[in-house]
Design a protein around this motif. Structure first.
Motif, PDB file in Angstrom:
ATOM      1  N   HIS B  10       0.858  -1.186   0.000  1.00  0.00           N
ATOM      2  CA  HIS B  10       0.000   0.000   0.000  1.00  0.00           C
ATOM      3  C   HIS B  10       0.894   1.235   0.000  1.00  0.00           C
ATOM      4  O   HIS B  10       1.940   1.259   0.650  1.00  0.00           O
ATOM      5  CB  HIS B  10      -0.901   0.038   1.244  1.00  0.00           C
ATOM      6  N   GLU B  11       0.450   2.249  -0.731  1.00  0.00           N
ATOM      7  CA  GLU B  11       1.187   3.504  -0.778  1.00  0.00           C
ATOM      8  C   GLU B  11       0.185   4.641  -0.809  1.00  0.00           C
ATOM      9  O   GLU B  11      -0.712   4.661  -1.651  1.00  0.00           O
ATOM     10  CB  GLU B  11       2.071   3.556  -2.032  1.00  0.00           C
ATOM     11  N   VAL B  12       0.332   5.552   0.134  1.00  0.00           N
ATOM     12  CA  VAL B  12      -0.481   6.758   0.147  1.00  0.00           C
ATOM     13  C   VAL B  12       0.474   7.935   0.010  1.00  0.00           C
ATOM     14  O   VAL B  12       1.435   8.052   0.775  1.00  0.00           O
ATOM     15  CB  VAL B  12      -1.300   6.896   1.439  1.00  0.00           C
ATOM     16  N   THR B  13       0.210   8.791  -0.957  1.00  0.00           N
ATOM     17  CA  THR B  13       1.115   9.903  -1.208  1.00  0.00           C
ATOM     18  C   THR B  13       0.320  11.142  -1.573  1.00  0.00           C
ATOM     19  O   THR B  13      -0.859  11.061  -1.932  1.00  0.00           O
ATOM     20  CB  THR B  13       2.100   9.562  -2.337  1.00  0.00           C
ATOM     21  N   GLU B  14       0.947  12.271  -1.468  1.00  0.00           N
ATOM     22  CA  GLU B  14       0.296  13.525  -1.825  1.00  0.00           C
ATOM     23  C   GLU B  14       0.533  13.851  -3.293  1.00  0.00           C
ATOM     24  O   GLU B  14       1.589  13.526  -3.857  1.00  0.00           O
ATOM     25  CB  GLU B  14       0.815  14.657  -0.943  1.00  0.00           C
ATOM     26  N   MET B  15      -0.454  14.478  -3.857  1.00  0.00           N
ATOM     27  CA  MET B  15      -0.344  14.911  -5.244  1.00  0.00           C
ATOM     28  C   MET B  15       0.953  15.682  -5.467  1.00  0.00           C
ATOM     29  O   MET B  15       1.327  16.531  -4.648  1.00  0.00           O
ATOM     30  CB  MET B  15      -1.549  15.796  -5.592  1.00  0.00           C
ATOM     31  N   PRO B  81       5.211  13.763 -11.723  1.00  0.00           N
ATOM     32  CA  PRO B  81       4.565  13.847 -10.421  1.00  0.00           C
ATOM     33  C   PRO B  81       3.272  13.036 -10.389  1.00  0.00           C
ATOM     34  O   PRO B  81       2.626  12.853 -11.411  1.00  0.00           O
ATOM     35  CB  PRO B  81       4.261  15.337 -10.289  1.00  0.00           C
ATOM     36  N   SER B  82       2.902  12.576  -9.224  1.00  0.00           N
ATOM     37  CA  SER B  82       1.675  11.787  -9.106  1.00  0.00           C
ATOM     38  C   SER B  82       0.444  12.698  -9.051  1.00  0.00           C
ATOM     39  O   SER B  82       0.535  13.862  -8.625  1.00  0.00           O
ATOM     40  CB  SER B  82       1.728  10.907  -7.857  1.00  0.00           C
ATOM     41  N   GLU B  83      -0.695  12.150  -9.497  1.00  0.00           N
ATOM     42  CA  GLU B  83      -1.958  12.872  -9.496  1.00  0.00           C
ATOM     43  C   GLU B  83      -3.031  11.953  -8.910  1.00  0.00           C
ATOM     44  O   GLU B  83      -2.899  10.721  -8.972  1.00  0.00           O
ATOM     45  CB  GLU B  83      -2.350  13.289 -10.916  1.00  0.00           C
ATOM     46  N   PRO B  84      -4.113  12.532  -8.373  1.00  0.00           N
ATOM     47  CA  PRO B  84      -5.177  11.704  -7.775  1.00  0.00           C
ATOM     48  C   PRO B  84      -5.719  10.650  -8.740  1.00  0.00           C
ATOM     49  O   PRO B  84      -6.083   9.545  -8.312  1.00  0.00           O
ATOM     50  CB  PRO B  84      -6.238  12.731  -7.385  1.00  0.00           C
ATOM     51  N   ARG B  85      -5.783  10.956 -10.033  1.00  0.00           N
ATOM     52  CA  ARG B  85      -6.328   9.985 -10.993  1.00  0.00           C
ATOM     53  C   ARG B  85      -5.396   8.801 -11.222  1.00  0.00           C
ATOM     54  O   ARG B  85      -5.774   7.846 -11.922  1.00  0.00           O
ATOM     55  CB  ARG B  85      -6.620  10.654 -12.331  1.00  0.00           C
ATOM     56  N   ASP B  86      -4.219   8.824 -10.653  1.00  0.00           N
ATOM     57  CA  ASP B  86      -3.318   7.675 -10.725  1.00  0.00           C
ATOM     58  C   ASP B  86      -3.650   6.628  -9.664  1.00  0.00           C
ATOM     59  O   ASP B  86      -3.064   5.530  -9.667  1.00  0.00           O
ATOM     60  CB  ASP B  86      -1.862   8.113 -10.539  1.00  0.00           C
ATOM     61  N   SER B  87      -4.553   6.958  -8.774  1.00  0.00           N
ATOM     62  CA  SER B  87      -4.947   6.013  -7.724  1.00  0.00           C
ATOM     63  C   SER B  87      -5.514   4.752  -8.355  1.00  0.00           C
ATOM     64  O   SER B  87      -6.452   4.811  -9.169  1.00  0.00           O
ATOM     65  CB  SER B  87      -5.988   6.649  -6.796  1.00  0.00           C
ATOM     66  N   ARG B 111      -1.470  -1.139  -3.909  1.00  0.00           N
ATOM     67  CA  ARG B 111      -2.626  -0.224  -3.930  1.00  0.00           C
ATOM     68  C   ARG B 111      -2.109   1.182  -3.693  1.00  0.00           C
ATOM     69  O   ARG B 111      -1.610   1.496  -2.617  1.00  0.00           O
ATOM     70  CB  ARG B 111      -3.642  -0.602  -2.868  1.00  0.00           C
ATOM     71  N   LEU B 112      -2.214   2.030  -4.730  1.00  0.00           N
ATOM     72  CA  LEU B 112      -1.727   3.399  -4.666  1.00  0.00           C
ATOM     73  C   LEU B 112      -2.889   4.357  -4.475  1.00  0.00           C
ATOM     74  O   LEU B 112      -3.867   4.306  -5.227  1.00  0.00           O
ATOM     75  CB  LEU B 112      -0.975   3.754  -5.956  1.00  0.00           C
ATOM     76  N   THR B 113      -2.762   5.217  -3.477  1.00  0.00           N
ATOM     77  CA  THR B 113      -3.741   6.275  -3.253  1.00  0.00           C
ATOM     78  C   THR B 113      -3.001   7.600  -3.282  1.00  0.00           C
ATOM     79  O   THR B 113      -2.061   7.808  -2.507  1.00  0.00           O
ATOM     80  CB  THR B 113      -4.449   6.110  -1.903  1.00  0.00           C
ATOM     81  N   VAL B 114      -3.432   8.473  -4.189  1.00  0.00           N
ATOM     82  CA  VAL B 114      -2.837   9.798  -4.296  1.00  0.00           C
ATOM     83  C   VAL B 114      -3.876  10.810  -3.816  1.00  0.00           C
ATOM     84  O   VAL B 114      -4.983  10.885  -4.361  1.00  0.00           O
ATOM     85  CB  VAL B 114      -2.408  10.119  -5.738  1.00  0.00           C
ATOM     86  N   VAL B 115      -3.535  11.558  -2.772  1.00  0.00           N
ATOM     87  CA  VAL B 115      -4.501  12.498  -2.172  1.00  0.00           C
ATOM     88  C   VAL B 115      -4.118  13.948  -2.473  1.00  0.00           C
ATOM     89  O   VAL B 115      -2.972  14.218  -2.868  1.00  0.00           O
ATOM     90  CB  VAL B 115      -4.617  12.278  -0.653  1.00  0.00           C
TER      91      VAL B 115
END
Lengths: 116, 115
Positions: B10-15, B81-87, B111-115
């Motif tokens: 699991h990975e949670v990261t900021e936009m 850079p990551s974006e929320p739609r990459d979740s 499971r990637l969550t970009v907030v």
């Protein structure tokens, strides 16, 4: 390009009843066809595959599938389902270019629910 | 046989942050595939390698995505850079070269969550 259609998003079956999950494919040549199962939070596990020969193929966990070229179908069947069969099922079609293996194209999946 | 190993689970990261997903294929498997799974689009093939060489990256959605396979036992998928739609859930799969059509072995996914 190949494509796969799984017409049923959800299917509910009573435990002990028979099961058939539908899969239709589009591909210009002889297809290579697969069924995978995905349990929640898990990766995909191969159930069975078809390349050529006998059009009825047997897989793991008591599943079988029949290739029907005239209908462009590869439906998955099981004579009697168990509660542990509840999962997401994916049909996939593959190609082989000769220069190296190509990736698989997956259908959107069918969510199987088992009623007690 | 440890199977295909992916990290992290699991990975949670900021936009805007860089994200790196890792995959270790089964030893002896020289074909490696990266897939992305979302509710809307299902399973999409992003890129695949044969013998560490990228063969088809036409599924990579944007230049923000890049993948490497520096050796036979390791691959990375990077989003910068990551974006929320990459979740999404990102899967890695491997197969012996030339035997891909006998079926892949999938990892358990990241499971990637970009907030």
């Amino acid at each position: 390009a190949q494509s796969v259609t799984q017409p049923d998003i959800h299917i509910t079956v009573s435990e002990g009843a028979s099961l058939e999950l539908r899969c239709n494919y589009s591909y210009g040549a002889t297809p290579y066809l697969f069924w995978y199962v995905q349990s929640p939070g898990q990766g995909l596990q191969l159930l069975l595959k078809y390349f050529s020969g006998d059009t009825l193929v047997q897989g793991i966990k008591g599943f079988e599938a029949e290739f029907k070229r005239s209908q462009s179908s590869f439906n998955l069947r099981k004579p009697s389902v168990h509660w542990s069969d509840a999962a997401e099922y994916f049909c996939a079609v593959g190609a082989y270019s000769g220069g190296g293996a190509d990736g698989l194209t997956f259908g959107k999946g069918t969510h199987l629910i088992i009623q007690p | 046989d440890a199977g295909v190993i992916q990290s992290p689970r699991h990975e949670v990261t900021e936009m805007g942050q860089e994200v790196t997903l890792r995959c270790k294929p089964i030893s002896g498997h020289n074909s490696l595939f990266w897939y992305r799974q979302t509710m809307m689009r299902g399973l999409e093939l992003l890129i695949y390698f044969n013998n560490n060489v990228p063969i088809d990256d036409s599924g990579m959605p944007e230049d923000r995505f890049s993948a490497k396979m520096p050796n036979a036992s390791f691959s990375t998928l990077k989003i910068q850079p990551s974006e929320p739609r990459d979740s999404a859930v990102y899967f890695c799969a491997s197969s012996p070269v030339g035997r891909t059509l006998y079926g892949y072995t999938f990892g358990s996914g990241t499971r990637l969550t970009v907030v």
